[in-house]
Motif scaffolding. Structure first.
Motif, PDB file in Angstrom:
ATOM      1  N   PRO A  96       1.637  -0.071   3.122  1.00 33.16           N
ATOM      2  CA  PRO A  96       2.362   0.878   3.273  1.00 33.16           C
ATOM      3  C   PRO A  96       1.763   2.191   2.652  1.00 33.16           C
ATOM      4  N   CYS A  97       2.011   3.312   3.236  1.00 30.37           N
ATOM      5  CA  CYS A  97       1.638   4.711   2.947  1.00 30.37           C
ATOM      6  C   CYS A  97       1.990   4.950   1.404  1.00 30.37           C
ATOM      7  N   ARG A  98       1.152   5.249   0.483  1.00 31.51           N
ATOM      8  CA  ARG A  98       1.506   5.694  -0.937  1.00 31.51           C
ATOM      9  C   ARG A  98       2.363   6.712  -0.928  1.00 31.51           C
ATOM     10  N   ARG A  99       2.465   7.547   0.041  1.00 34.75           N
ATOM     11  CA  ARG A  99       3.380   8.759   0.210  1.00 34.75           C
ATOM     12  C   ARG A  99       4.862   8.482   0.612  1.00 34.75           C
ATOM     13  N   CYS A 100       4.854   7.929   1.897  1.00 33.00           N
ATOM     14  CA  CYS A 100       6.078   7.688   2.894  1.00 33.00           C
ATOM     15  C   CYS A 100       6.334   6.506   3.196  1.00 33.00           C
ATOM     16  N   GLY A 101       5.737   5.455   2.886  1.00 35.57           N
ATOM     17  CA  GLY A 101       6.063   4.172   3.093  1.00 35.57           C
ATOM     18  C   GLY A 101       5.568   3.396   4.498  1.00 35.57           C
ATOM     19  N   THR A 102       5.327   4.445   5.317  1.00 32.75           N
ATOM     20  CA  THR A 102       4.884   4.030   6.625  1.00 32.75           C
ATOM     21  C   THR A 102       3.617   3.022   6.900  1.00 32.75           C
ATOM     22  N   ARG A 103       3.905   1.990   7.537  1.00 36.73           N
ATOM     23  CA  ARG A 103       2.532   1.155   7.413  1.00 36.73           C
ATOM     24  C   ARG A 103       1.496   1.838   8.203  1.00 36.73           C
ATOM     25  N   LEU A 104       0.113   1.874   7.230  1.00 39.31           N
ATOM     26  CA  LEU A 104      -1.076   2.388   7.676  1.00 39.31           C
ATOM     27  C   LEU A 104      -1.377   1.759   9.105  1.00 39.31           C
ATOM     28  N   VAL A 105      -2.235   2.566   9.994  1.00 38.89           N
ATOM     29  CA  VAL A 105      -2.746   1.799  11.157  1.00 38.89           C
ATOM     30  C   VAL A 105      -4.222   2.298  11.122  1.00 38.89           C
ATOM     31  N   SER A 106      -5.108   1.578  12.163  1.00 33.51           N
ATOM     32  CA  SER A 106      -6.651   1.657  11.968  1.00 33.51           C
ATOM     33  C   SER A 106      -6.892   1.623  13.300  1.00 33.51           C
ATOM     34  N   ALA A 107      -8.367   2.076  13.627  1.00 32.15           N
ATOM     35  CA  ALA A 107      -8.858   1.901  14.841  1.00 32.15           C
ATOM     36  C   ALA A 107     -10.503   2.208  14.685  1.00 32.15           C
TER      37      ALA A 107
END
Length: 276
Positions: A234-245
């Motif tokens: 989870p993002c440490r600011r908003c809680g959204t799951r971080l993604v990658s590519a």
């Protein structure tokens, strides 16, 4: 790959060990070209400094050693007789003074140059302004971002171009773009000057804080990691799951927050799995 802040710290330790002292023993070994470091024996070391991701050790006879660590190299400083933390076969360079032993392990680039040649030497002459230089010029970095050849680069690639500004690698790419709210897949041509200058200033603040220099807020400690190596968390600011590519010529993973760093042009392969 060690970044500009790591090289600054290495240079500070090497300088503390060698500056003003006479080299009593010196040796180097391959793979690759082996510099004639025996020419340094009996010579006083003037000092060591970092230039972007390069470390330069200068000597009173007009010679300078240049080291570039790439992915796996490192610099160690020992007292005479102290056990090394890596195998001797991995040593690329050993410099000894009366009270210290400086060892480079595993760097693919160790070369001996003439100091007078540095201003025109391609690996150094082509570098952009060094983010850790006290005289760093942000407008020069902006000018280099605006080179037409970089217009279609993603900012995730362009920010690590050492000919734009020297010192940013994969770690500070992640952390700079997150703090600026910039999606790493945005093209340079789609960023206005204020956005690019904010990227430049943030990158400089992060590197300065990392090496103990006050950033723009007067903070001088290593910054917290918000996105680097945190895909799927989870993002440490908003809680959204971080993604990658995968991104760039070396196709390493780039991680970002879809909410804090919104943007178009993200790859369809983006996922929230932890990077290998």
């Amino acid at each position: 790959m060690p970044e500009g802040d790591a090289l600054f710290r290495f240079a500070r330790r090497v300088d503390g060990a060698l500056a003003g002292k006479t080299i009593v023993r010196a040796r180097a070994q391959g793979p690759g070209p082996v510099p004639q470091v025996e020419r340094l024996i009996g010579v006083v070391c003037v000092g060591a400094r970092s230039v972007g991701k390069n470390l330069l050790i200068e000597f009173a006879n007009g010679l300078v050693l240049r080291g570039h660590l790439r992915m796996y190299g490192t610099w160690h400083v020992y007292r005479p007789g102290q056990a090394w933390r890596r195998a001797e076969r991995e040593a690329r360079l050993v410099l000894e003074v009366e009270d210290f032993v400086v060892v480079n392990f595993s760097a693919p680039v160790i070369e001996l140059l003439e100091s007078r040649a540095l201003p025109s030497y391609p690996p150094l002459a082509g570098l952009g302004p060094d983010l850790l230089d006290d005289n760093f010029d942000p407008l020069e970095a902006l000018r280099r971002f605006r080179d037409p050849l970089r217009a279609d680069l993603t900012i995730g690639d362009a920010i690590m171009d050492q000919q734009v500004m020297a010192g940013v690698g994969n770690i500070w790419k992640h952390e700079t773009l997150f703090r600026c709210g910039i999606n790493p897949w945005r093209r340079v041509r789609h960023l206005d000057d204020d956005e690019l200058l904010r990227i430049v200033a943030t990158a400089r603040d992060l590197l300065r804080a990392s090496v103990g220099k006050p950033d723009g807020r007067g903070i001088a400690r290593r910054p917290e990691m918000y996105v680097y190596l945190r895909s799927g968390q989870p993002c440490r600011r908003c809680g959204t799951r971080l993604v990658s590519a995968r991104q760039g010529v070396d196709i390493r993973y780039t991680t970002w927050c879809p909410r804090c760093q919104p943007g178009e042009g993200e790859p369809a392969s983006a996922n929230s799995l932890v990077e290998p």
